[in-house]
Design an enzyme around this catalytic site. Structure first.
Site, short mmCIF file in Angstrom:
data_model
loop_
_atom_site.label_atom_id
_atom_site.label_comp_id
_atom_site.label_asym_id
_atom_site.label_seq_id
_atom_site.Cartn_x
_atom_site.Cartn_y
_atom_site.Cartn_z
N CYS A 1 39.43 38.79 51.61
CA CYS A 1 40.44 38.12 52.42
C CYS A 1 41.35 39.11 53.14
O CYS A 1 41.90 38.80 54.20
CB CYS A 1 41.26 37.16 51.57
SG CYS A 1 42.10 37.93 50.17
N GLU B 1 46.90 30.91 48.83
CA GLU B 1 46.47 32.26 49.19
C GLU B 1 45.28 32.11 50.12
O GLU B 1 44.17 31.82 49.67
CB GLU B 1 46.11 33.05 47.93
CG GLU B 1 47.25 33.22 46.94
CD GLU B 1 48.43 33.99 47.50
OE1 GLU B 1 48.23 34.76 48.46
OE2 GLU B 1 49.55 33.83 47.00
#
Length: 469
Positions: A254, A220
């Site tokens: 993110c 991720e």
């Protein structure tokens, strides 16, 4: 429970800890649904008990307000646990699938099984949610696990170490603290799966280590996530939702909108509205607002400040104030930014927002495609045709139409990247799948045999041709 948080220390060497996790997994103890649900209940109860310490640690590490800390970290983990508890039995149940006529008499099923012992490496920006959400999925899938929280959020790491040490047996879940040297040693261990959340740069190191041992990975990562505002967008609503998505955790998210691609006709209106929203959320001097987040450390603070001094950055249209002692940077909007500027070459990961103008839709694609495939994309428009054109033509991990970052907060959508922004996805059932292997099983009848498959069959080829064409 003690008020003082002291991490449990296990003196065993690293390989002994991993061996203990592997032995416990091979014993079959983690396989029953009752065991998995019991461990999820224990984790949920511990999170409730440790909530004051977790909130205090997030305040210390990232200056997160209680509202932000609960809504973007603790609450989301509890939601993942709630979904897993209600659905894990269904997720783990073998699923019947069709069997072709060529296999007459047989039945087929897909059987989920745990991957084994997994290494979960967490990041510093959401050090509770992005550490514990994968843990929820790994428990639900029946794995044992080693956890490595980020050393860049030390207060949170200490609380997590205490929580995990109190709740779980060390042969089921172990947590180890430390820096990059510890991570390097962990990546040498024979885990059955690596789950990493962090930067693409470190993601490459994790994948390289995994490749040497053929260990499957879930990565991720991140990237430059664009936010597109068309001329027909609801500008007032877009301004609020963009500012919310960009400034949550001071931009250290993110999936935060990294830069804006705004139609020329509405750019100034959007900039003015966003400036008003910033002042509505945080006041005229956001860096003095105790609820406004700080940059995690001096290195990242100076990296962000350096973007503002780049010759290719045009000018600061709003904000730009800094407080070095507090590691705070005011929400800052940039105009006239060249695509060659560092702020457009690197993931910003902070409260700086470049505005890029466009007139033709093709200009959007040229701008987005100048960077690798992003983790997220956001499009604000009242036109379904425009929305679908953008969604259909640009590859990205996931995103929102007429909103930002909220797709991350649902357990019913897969969350993950594509290309350099990540490999694999999780959340809810998708998390269960990330930590599971799906075995295909064909069960054949013993009541009769099918002779045409054998080499002695006279008519075998003709029958097989008809069945398989």
């Amino acid at each position: 429970m003690n008020d003082e948080i002291t991490p449990a220390v296990i003196a065993d060497p690293l390989d002994a800890k991993v061996n203990r996790l592997q032995s416990y997994y091979r014993s079959g103890a983690t396989r029953s649904i009752a065991f998995r649900k019991g461990q999820l209940h224990k984790l949920r109860n511990a999170i409730h008990q440790y909530e004051p310490q977790l909130l205090a640690a997030l305040k210390q590490d990232l200056n997160k307000s209680e509202l932000e800390a609960y809504s973007t970290e603790i609450g989301l983990v509890l939601k993942e646990i709630r979904v897993a508890l209600s659905r894990v039995r269904r997720w783990a149940k073998p699923k019947r699938v069709r069997t072709p006529l060529s296999h007459f008499g047989a039945s087929s099923q897909i059987v989920p099984e745990p991957l084994g012992t997994t290494l979960i490496i967490g990041p510093w920006n959401y050090p509770i949610y992005l550490m514990l959400a994968p843990v929820v999925a790994a428990i639900a899938a029946g794995n044992t696990m080693m956890l490595k929280p980020s050393e860049m959020a030390p207060a949170t790491s200490r609380v997590l170490a205490a929580l995990i040490g109190e709740v779980f047996r060390p042969e089921f879940v172990a947590l180890i603290e430390g820096g990059a040297d510890v991570t390097t040693e962990l990546l040498k261990q024979p885990f059955d799966h690596f789950f990493f959340t962090g930067s693409p740069q470190v993601g490459r190191i994790v994948m390289e280590a995994a490749a040497k041992k053929l260990i499957p990975v879930t990565l991720e990562l991140g990237g430059k996530s664009p936010c597109i505002v068309h001329k027909d967008a609801n500008i007032e609503l877009a301004a609020r939702r963009i500012v919310f998505g960009k400034l949550t955790n001071a931009g250290q998210t993110c999936v935060a909108p990294d830069y804006l691609i705004v139609h020329k006709a509405v750019k100034q209106q959007l900039l003015s509205k966003m400036a008003s929203v910033v002042e509505d959320f945080y006041g005229k001097e956001p860096i003095l607002n105790p609820a406004y987040g700080k940059i995690v450390n001096e290195r990242h603070f100076h990296r962000l400040v350096s973007y503002l001094h780049d010759d290719n950055v045009g000018h600061v249209a709003y904000g730009g104030q800094i407080d070095e002692a507090a590691c705070k940077i005011a929400p800052t909007f940039l105009e006239g930014v060249s695509l060659q500027a560092r702020v457009m070459q690197e993931e910003i990961f902070g409260p700086i927002m470049p505005f890029i103008e466009y007139e033709q839709t093709e200009d959007i694609y040229a701008t987005v495609q100048a960077s690798p495939k992003p983790l997220a994309l956001y499009v604000f428009s009242g036109s379904p045709e425009f929305q679908q054109e953008i969604i259909g033509r640009i590859p990205f991990g996931g995103g929102c139409i007429n909103d930002t970052i909220m797709h991350l907060a649902t357990s019913y959508l897969p969350f993950g990247g594509i290309g350099t922004s990540g490999i694999g996805s999780y959340h809810g059932e998708h998390g269960f799948k990330a930590f599971s292997h799906y075995k295909g099983i064909l069960k054949q009848s013993n009541l009769f045999d099918i002779p045409f498959r054998y080499p002695t069959s006279k008519w075998g080829l003709a029958i097989i041709r008809k069945l398989l064409r």
